[in-house]
Structures are given as C-alpha cells and as structure tokens.
Motif scaffolding. Structure first.
Motif, PDB file in Angstrom:
ATOM      1  N   LYS A   8       0.858  -1.194   0.000  1.00  0.00           N
ATOM      2  CA  LYS A   8       0.000   0.000   0.000  1.00  0.00           C
ATOM      3  C   LYS A   8       0.890   1.239   0.000  1.00  0.00           C
ATOM      4  O   LYS A   8       1.942   1.262   0.630  1.00  0.00           O
ATOM      5  CB  LYS A   8      -0.883   0.014   1.246  1.00  0.00           C
ATOM      6  N   THR A  73      -1.970   2.753  -9.944  1.00  0.00           N
ATOM      7  CA  THR A  73      -0.962   2.660  -8.892  1.00  0.00           C
ATOM      8  C   THR A  73       0.322   2.125  -9.492  1.00  0.00           C
ATOM      9  O   THR A  73       0.320   1.123 -10.211  1.00  0.00           O
ATOM     10  CB  THR A  73      -1.428   1.747  -7.746  1.00  0.00           C
ATOM     11  N   SER A  95       4.841   1.713  -3.299  1.00  0.00           N
ATOM     12  CA  SER A  95       3.765   2.007  -4.241  1.00  0.00           C
ATOM     13  C   SER A  95       3.324   3.454  -4.093  1.00  0.00           C
ATOM     14  O   SER A  95       3.432   4.042  -3.011  1.00  0.00           O
ATOM     15  CB  SER A  95       2.575   1.071  -4.009  1.00  0.00           C
TER      16      SER A  95
END
Length: 108
Positions: A8, A73, A95
């Motif tokens: 994340k 992303t 990320s």
C-alpha cells in the motif's frame, strides 16, 4: 516497509500536484500525459515527509503498473540509499499514485 508484492502507498508521500498548485511557477511536476507514457524500467522521483516537515526525495525504478478502474498505482524499487527514511533501503518496493510523481526519467 511492506513485504507484499504490491505494498500500500505510504500515507506520508509528497503530493506533487498539491505542491504545484500551492506554488505555481516555483514547483513543477511532469504532465499527466508524460506520466502515463512511463513504463516498466523507467524511473520516477517521489518523496516522503515527516510530521515536522522534513522530507526526502528519491528515484524509484518502475516494477509494476496496476490500473484498478480509474485508479492507477505504480510500484517501484527504491534506486538509492535513503538518509532519513532508512526503512526503505535500496531495492525496497514502494507504491504510489500519479499525483505523487515529482519527476520522470525514461530508460529508453
């Protein structure tokens, strides 16, 4: 640091678009068109900030691009040793989204 394949995005990423809007003419980011042209192996500069405002900008080499509906992303491997955010050593995956891109360098 996450050990997931696609970690994340950290909450303390610098938002390049917000910075550019707050300081037009002084802070510039790549165009959305240029960011969308980037591919695996290209480099993007991103940055992290601390609560006190100190920060660090660094290059990552793109390893993955995931499009989930309207949300894109990027995942990249840190391309140098960081001095403030040592939890992201050279090669660590991080990320981020297009709004976090501060600069680009195509490896072509």
């Amino acid at each position: 640091m996450s050990t997931e394949k696609y970690p994340k995005p950290p909450k303390n990423l610098i938002d390049g678009i917000a910075r550019a809007q707050a300081s037009p003419g002084r802070f510039q980011v790549p165009s959305p068109l240029l960011i969308n042209e980037m591919g695996i192996g290209d480099y993007m500069k991103i940055g992290l900030t601390q609560p006190d405002g100190a920060g660090e900008r660094f290059w990552v080499r793109l390893t993955a691009i995931v499009q989930d509906g309207p949300v894109k992303t990027f995942t990249g491997a840190v391309a140098n040793d960081l001095t403030i955010f040592t939890e992201y050593p050279d090669g660590a995956l991080i990320s981020f989204q297009p709004r976090h891109v501060l600069d680009v360098l195509q490896d072509r």
